[in-house]
Design an enzyme around this catalytic site. Structure first.
Site, PDB file in Angstrom:
ATOM      1  N   LYS A 223       0.857  -1.185   0.000  1.00 48.41           N
ATOM      2  CA  LYS A 223       0.000   0.000   0.000  1.00 48.41           C
ATOM      3  C   LYS A 223       0.892   1.233   0.000  1.00 48.41           C
ATOM      4  CE  LYS A 223      -3.986   1.849   2.612  1.00 48.41           C
ATOM      5  NZ  LYS A 223      -4.905   1.538   3.728  1.00 48.41           N
ATOM      6  N   SER A 295      -9.539   1.669   2.692  1.00 50.21           N
ATOM      7  CA  SER A 295      -8.630   2.405   1.839  1.00 50.21           C
ATOM      8  C   SER A 295      -7.550   1.528   1.213  1.00 50.21           C
ATOM      9  CB  SER A 295      -7.965   3.519   2.650  1.00 50.21           C
ATOM     10  OG  SER A 295      -7.126   2.998   3.659  1.00 50.21           O
ATOM     11  N   SER A 319     -10.136  -0.505   6.918  1.00 50.23           N
ATOM     12  CA  SER A 319      -9.476  -0.427   5.615  1.00 50.23           C
ATOM     13  C   SER A 319      -8.781  -1.701   5.160  1.00 50.23           C
ATOM     14  CB  SER A 319      -8.461   0.724   5.609  1.00 50.23           C
ATOM     15  OG  SER A 319      -9.133   1.961   5.637  1.00 50.23           O
TER      16      SER A 319
END
Length: 604
Positions: A223, A295, A319
């Site tokens: 990420k 996210s 997330s």
């Protein structure tokens, strides 16, 4: 109104005169003297004696301001508060407003720390042990796509036995990343040169007999809030799109030490919210008309589409869980503090967690083993043990569930069937409950810490550059958070401890919990208490409309489908603090019984 010091200076002249006379006499004897105009020696500091600063505040302004925090004072109280605001409270903003402004650098955490383990209690296993599954991983597939969708458990065995080279596997994933990223928009930076170099190094080490373990030579995606030396780390946000770190995040260092191969920095919703970043919206491989959820959108989409061996996501309030649900992958949110966050973007110091997103439960534990441990750069990280046996019996484990939740949205028939599967594999379902408290009140902590983490970006209008400027996106939420009450923040913090005590009570009755993955109360509670969660695919549901993380927008309705579309659906297990091993053992038993983990999204 006179302050205490003004009163002493004006009405206490007799006292001051007496002190002055004594001082003059003492001076004649060669002793230090006290000037008559100074305050008496030993005068303590007092509230209300600061120099007035800031704009004039009227009772009318105070009356309007009190509406923001839903309190009600009398006219007399408002008048007194307004008249003295400039000497009592306005000076407290000097750190931000000047004249002695003080910039707090990004790596500086708050002094107070959240410890998920309550005083007087212990958490986690007594030993470190990882026992991998003994199942035969089979022959190396002939087709690249079949290799790409294999689990880390399989890939690592093929690499260890030299049936597959890291360089070949890395090239398979690099090719797939380039092929499918235009459709999914899950890659922010492709690390081709870095990956090729790391893969060749892994192959050379393995050929020389220096096998580092199950992640050696396995390509992964991070990420894009994890710092990577010389490779852009953008947070998915326009103000940071050219940001290139000079050091690696602690998790990146740990994965490098394990021999893993970073192939891509994967997308996240800007500043870790939902699934829209400066390159667009990351899409769900199972249903290309909807976002991947956030996210950790890029890790979810890339793992589900077979573009990486595994990925690292992060969670503050859902997330990892949400994109794992949407994209049909396994997401492990570790106990708060187990995985160090040094070099990862901070959204909320007391909530942020980093964890693996994989295609199987065992994979998640192999990754967790590599990334666990304390790091000096993260004051909340701790040393912990991990006891995991992939083939251990789960017979007799007590699985708590909330009966009412299983009958209501967002629970589905898949969730209810999962509860029956608990019995099938020999675990024992038990009813549990939590008080009907306003758990959303805890979110005040998230909004306040987030606004503090991005204070400069907000006040200097950097957030104005973000693509999303809706009422439910960070720019507006950060601005609104400045009006939250500090008193309410402390009360929310106290409430957090009370909720942790209730969760300790629940876990005194059961070994783990089975919950609908997106049940808001449990997402909120367990993120704030720090309990680990494991989300895994349990079946499939049909949807007649695309799903979104964003509040409904009548001007931009979501696509509808007729006939309905078939998409994966998962359930979530919540474990005891630092007991991810038991959590995963239960997860593996369910995963094997569900028998749905192998199905792939069409077109990939």
């Amino acid at each position: 109104m006179k302050t205490r010091r003004q009163f002493l200076a004006v009405t206490g002249l007799g006292l001051v005169g007496t002190v002055a006379a004594d001082a003059i006499e003492s001076g004649a004897k060669g002793k230090p003297t006290q000037e008559p105009t100074q305050e008496p020696a030993g005068m303590p500091p007092a509230f209300g004696t600061a120099k007035p600063v800031g704009p004039e505040i009227s009772p009318e302004i105070m009356a309007k301001a009190q509406k923001l925090i839903q309190v009600e004072y009398s006219e007399k109280d408002l008048e007194q508060a307004a008249k003295t605001w400039r000497v009592n409270m306005a000076p407290l903003c000097e750190r931000r407003t000047g004249p002695r402004k003080m910039l707090l650098h990004d790596g500086l955490p708050p002094w107070s720390r959240w410890d998920p383990v309550l005083p007087g209690t212990k958490a986690g296993p007594e030993r470190d042990r990882i026992v991998r599954s003994k199942q035969d991983v089979g022959r190396l597939p002939a087709e690249d796509a079949d290799i790409a969708f294999a689990t880390v458990t399989q890939l690592s065995r093929w690499i260890e036995t030299k049936k597959l080279s890291s360089e070949r596997l890395t090239n398979i994933y690099l090719k797939r990343l380039e092929q499918f990223n235009p459709t999914l928009r899950c890659v922010i930076t492709l690390a081709r040169e870095h990956a090729t170099m790391r893969a060749k190094k892994a192959d050379a080490e393995i050929a020389a007999g220096k096998y580092r373990g199950p992640l050696h030579g396995i390509p992964w995606g991070g990420k894009d809030l994890l710092d990577t030396t010389g490779i852009a780390t953008t947070y998915g946000a326009e103000p940071f799109r050219d940001r290139v770190p000079m050091t690696d995040a602690a998790v990146v260092r740990k994965l490098n030490d394990a021999g893993a191969v970073l192939v891509a920095k994967l997308s996240l919703g800007a500043l870790a919210l939902n699934d829209i970043w400066f390159g667009g919206q990351t899409m769900n491989p199972w249903l290309l008309e909807e976002g991947a959820s956030g996210s950790s959108a890029g890790p979810g989409a890339a793992t589900a589409a077979g573009l990486v061996g595994f990925s690292i996501g992060s969670e503050t309030g859902g997330s990892i869980v949400s994109p794992s649900m949407r994209c049909g992958v396994t997401g492990l949110r570790p106990t708060y503090g187990r995985v160090p966050r040094t070099g990862a973007m901070t959204l909320c110091w007391s909530l942020d967690k980093l964890g693996p997103m994989t295609r199987s439960v065992e994979d998640a534990l192999l990754v967790l083993q590599a990334i666990s441990g304390a790091d000096a750069g993260d004051v909340n990280s701790v040393e912990s043990k991990l006891d995991f046996d992939a083939d251990a019996s789960v017979k007799g484990l007590r699985v708590g569930y909330f009966p009412a939740w299983m009958k209501e949205n967002p629970a589905t028939d898949v969730d209810r069937a999962a509860l029956e599967t608990v019995k099938k594999v020999g675990m024992v379902p038990l009813e549990v409950s939590l008080p009907n408290w306003p758990y959303d009140s805890l979110q005040l902590i998230l909004f306040a810490e987030g606004a503090a983490a991005f204070e400069e970006l907000t006040l200097q209008h950097g957030v104005d550059q973000l693509k999303m400027q809706t009422f439910d996106s960070w720019p507006n939420l950060f601005r609104q958070a400045r009006f939250l009450s500090a008193v309410d923040f402390v009360q929310a913090d106290r409430m957090r401890r009370r909720v942790a005590q209730e969760m300790a009570r629940v876990f005194s009755e059961v070994d783990l919990l089975l919950v609908p993955s997106l049940r808001d109360e449990m997402l909120t509670v367990t993120n704030f208490t720090g309990h680990p969660s494991l989300t895994l695919r349990a079946g499939f549901v049909e949807v007649t409309q695309a799903r979104s993380d964003w509040a409904p927008d009548p001007e931009h309705p979501l696509p509808k489908f007729s006939p309905a579309r078939r998409v994966p659906h998962g359930v979530t297990l919540i474990g005891k603090l630092f007991d991810e091993g038991m959590l995963a053992q239960a997860g593996i038993a369910l995963e094997r019984s569900f028998g749905v983990a192998q199905e792939r999204p069409k077109g990939f």
